[in-house]
Design an enzyme around this catalytic site. Structure first.
Site, PDB file in Angstrom:
ATOM      1  CD1 TRP A 325      -3.276   1.992   0.652  1.00 49.77           C
ATOM      2  CD2 TRP A 325      -1.812   2.811   2.224  1.00 49.77           C
ATOM      3  NE1 TRP A 325      -3.608   2.862   0.921  1.00 49.77           N
ATOM      4  CE2 TRP A 325      -2.246   3.246   1.966  1.00 49.77           C
ATOM      5  CE3 TRP A 325      -0.185   2.881   2.952  1.00 49.77           C
ATOM      6  CZ2 TRP A 325      -2.613   4.682   2.537  1.00 49.77           C
ATOM      7  CZ3 TRP A 325      -0.470   4.041   3.342  1.00 49.77           C
ATOM      8  CH2 TRP A 325      -1.174   4.993   3.117  1.00 49.77           C
ATOM      9  CG  HIS A 326       3.197   2.820   3.214  1.00 49.03           C
ATOM     10  ND1 HIS A 326       2.745   1.025   4.266  1.00 49.03           N
ATOM     11  CD2 HIS A 326       3.883   3.855   4.261  1.00 49.03           C
ATOM     12  CE1 HIS A 326       2.330   1.844   4.928  1.00 49.03           C
ATOM     13  NE2 HIS A 326       2.264   2.911   5.467  1.00 49.03           N
ATOM     14  N   GLY A 327       3.940   2.051  -1.472  1.00 47.77           N
ATOM     15  CA  GLY A 327       4.211   2.574  -2.907  1.00 47.77           C
ATOM     16  C   GLY A 327       4.648   0.689  -3.340  1.00 47.77           C
ATOM     17  CG  PHE A 481       3.060   6.227   0.487  1.00 50.81           C
ATOM     18  CD1 PHE A 481       4.240   6.456   0.450  1.00 50.81           C
ATOM     19  CD2 PHE A 481       3.398   6.812   2.150  1.00 50.81           C
ATOM     20  CE1 PHE A 481       5.342   6.228  -0.100  1.00 50.81           C
ATOM     21  CE2 PHE A 481       5.598   7.340   2.661  1.00 50.81           C
ATOM     22  CZ  PHE A 481       6.036   6.385   1.701  1.00 50.81           C
TER      23      PHE A 481
END
Length: 481
Positions: A325-327, A481
């Site tokens: 999800w963060h990248g 993000f």
């Protein structure tokens, strides 16, 4: 628009004045002002992506209404999956298209085949990961019959686009924030003062701590081969406080700003670096995201109320998805995997919910056992942050090998004199956070309990520190993000 910019310093009081002095007698006008202000706030970055927010708002509003009327299980699932696929489809395209394409091509090359494909120059819309999850929780909760959909499109639009937390959270649940747009709001002086106090503390964390740590962390991470082992350790520590000061500072400003307008947002950080194990850390770090994954992924998978094998599987899934999800990078995936590895021993021994209270509650200092647990947890977290910060896996591994291959790691204390100003600021910051660890934010009770002269002296001292160290304006880390 950045919270730490002159633009926002002008924008906020203007919106505040219109909100309380012009639209205060009409709830719909107040909500309309919030929507307009939120679109201006977001469009200040790139107006072209306003259409995504509007589109997502319309889809989930209509899906919510359909779910209320529809009795058929099949059609309810169709409407739910319409919302999920539309929202995750947009997120997947803008955030992960090139990642999957590049890895797809690499896989073919690995097996001796080479194919032609063109990557796209895609700009990632700011905050898309945050407002996507916020609107998804709305439709999922309606599907589960835990929430009644709203008929008020204006209130729903304000909920989706609410500018204080639009681009980097907290990720609010509709059950908490949406009803507040249907309630009559009156100005509360004490709440506004507390909001301003939290904004000031958030700006201090961002400008004084995070931005100054970023200068050194970037210099060290971008020149790994030229650094000693001790300097590399220090670089990891600088990034550790950069990301905490940056992200929790944003949350403090968002929560404080919302209080100025009569809204209550959920706490997003609860002094995570004082955690005694990694499970406690994740109950205190980015709380709105951790609980989102818990409620909408981990528990539906069975959570920990299954056999140990499935519970471990679920743990790895939630942490890896959280990392992704963060990248769109393998470093984020590995960061999530590493945290899962940290977590599993606690799960196996049924000690993952051992530390639910505040460390050393009611005491000035922790005991030796608590201190050792905090030190171990903090060290594991710092090590994991190396992967989070690194440009790619090779960069991360090179960084770590540089630490362990250089005996200079043992000379870390000598580096204090080279970076004494920022390290002193970090120490002062930690002391303040430790004193206020039982509150919602660092200076909440520290300042409120003091006499007027002391209280305002602290305010002026923080403003002075922001002025002295505020020459390094940087975007918030989580904007990417």
């Amino acid at each position: 628009m950045l919270f730490n910019s002159l633009d926002f310093a002008i924008f906020l009081p203007v919106v505040f004045a219109f909100y309380w002095f012009i639209t205060n007698r009409n709830l719909n006008l107040q909500n309309l002002l919030i929507v307009a202000a939120s679109y201006i706030f977001y469009g200040w970055w790139d107006w072209r992506f306003l259409g995504l927010i509007v589109f997502s708002t319309i889809i989930d509003y209509l899906v919510g209404l359909k779910l209320r009327k529809e009795k058929s299980v099949v059609y309810r699932k169709v409407f739910l999956w319409t919302s999920i696929l539309v929202n995750l489809g947009l997120l997947g395209f803008f955030k992960y298209y090139n990642f999957f394409l590049d890895n797809f091509l690499t896989a073919f090359i690995f097996f001796g085949q080479e194919i032609e494909a063109t990557s796209l120059n895609i700009i990632l819309p700011v905050g898309i990961s945050f407002y996507t999850f916020q609107t998804l929780s709305y439709t999922i909760d309606i599907y589960r019959k835990k929430l009644e959909p709203t008929d008020n499109f204006l209130a729903f639009s304000a909920f989706v686009s609410f500018f204080p937390q639009l681009v980097a959270g907290p990720i609010e649940r509709a059950s908490n924030l949406l009803p507040q747009f249907d309630e009559k709001r009156s100005f509360d002086y004490s709440r506004a003062v507390d909001g301003m106090r939290q904004i000031l503390w958030g700006l201090s964390k961002k400008i004084v701590i995070a931005d100054n740590c970023a200068e050194y962390a970037n210099s060290i991470f971008n020149n790994v081969d030229d650094q000693s082992g001790g300097t590399l350790v220090l670089g990891a520590l600088f990034f550790t406080f950069q990301i905490y000061g940056d992200f929790s500072g944003y949350s403090d400003i968002a929560i404080g700003t919302s209080r100025l307008f009569g809204f209550r947002l959920t706490q997003n950080f609860s002094f995570p670096y004082f955690s005694r194990d990694i499970a406690e850390f994740w109950r205190r770090w980015h709380i709105s995201l951790s609980t989102w994954f818990r409620d909408y992924l981990y528990i539906p998978l069975g959570g920990s109320r299954v056999n140990k094998y499935k519970a471990i599987r679920n743990t790895f899934i939630i942490f890896i998805v959280s990392g992704f999800w963060h990248g769109a990078s393998w470093t984020f995936v590995f960061w999530g995997l590493l945290n899962a590895i940290y977590f599993v021993p606690l799960l196996i021994t049924n000690s993952n919910r051992k530390h639910l209270d505040t460390v050393a509650k009611g005491r000035i200092i922790p005991n030796s056992k608590e201190f050792l647990k905090m030190l171990i947890t903090f060290s594991l977290t710092v090590f994991a942050w190396i992967f989070f910060r690194a440009e790619n896996m090779d960069h991360a591994l090179n960084y770590i090998s540089g630490i362990y291959n250089d005996p200079g790691t043992l000379l870390l204390f000598s580096l204090y004199w080279k970076h004494n100003t920022i390290i002193t600021l970090i120490i002062i910051f930690l002391v303040i956070e430790w004193i206020g660890r039982e509150d919602q934010y660092g200076i909440e009770k520290i300042v409120a309990r003091r006499a007027w002269p002391v209280r305002h002296s602290i305010y002026y001292l923080l403003i002075f520190a922001i002025y002295c160290f505020g020459d390094k304006e940087q975007e918030f880390i989580y904007f990417q993000f």
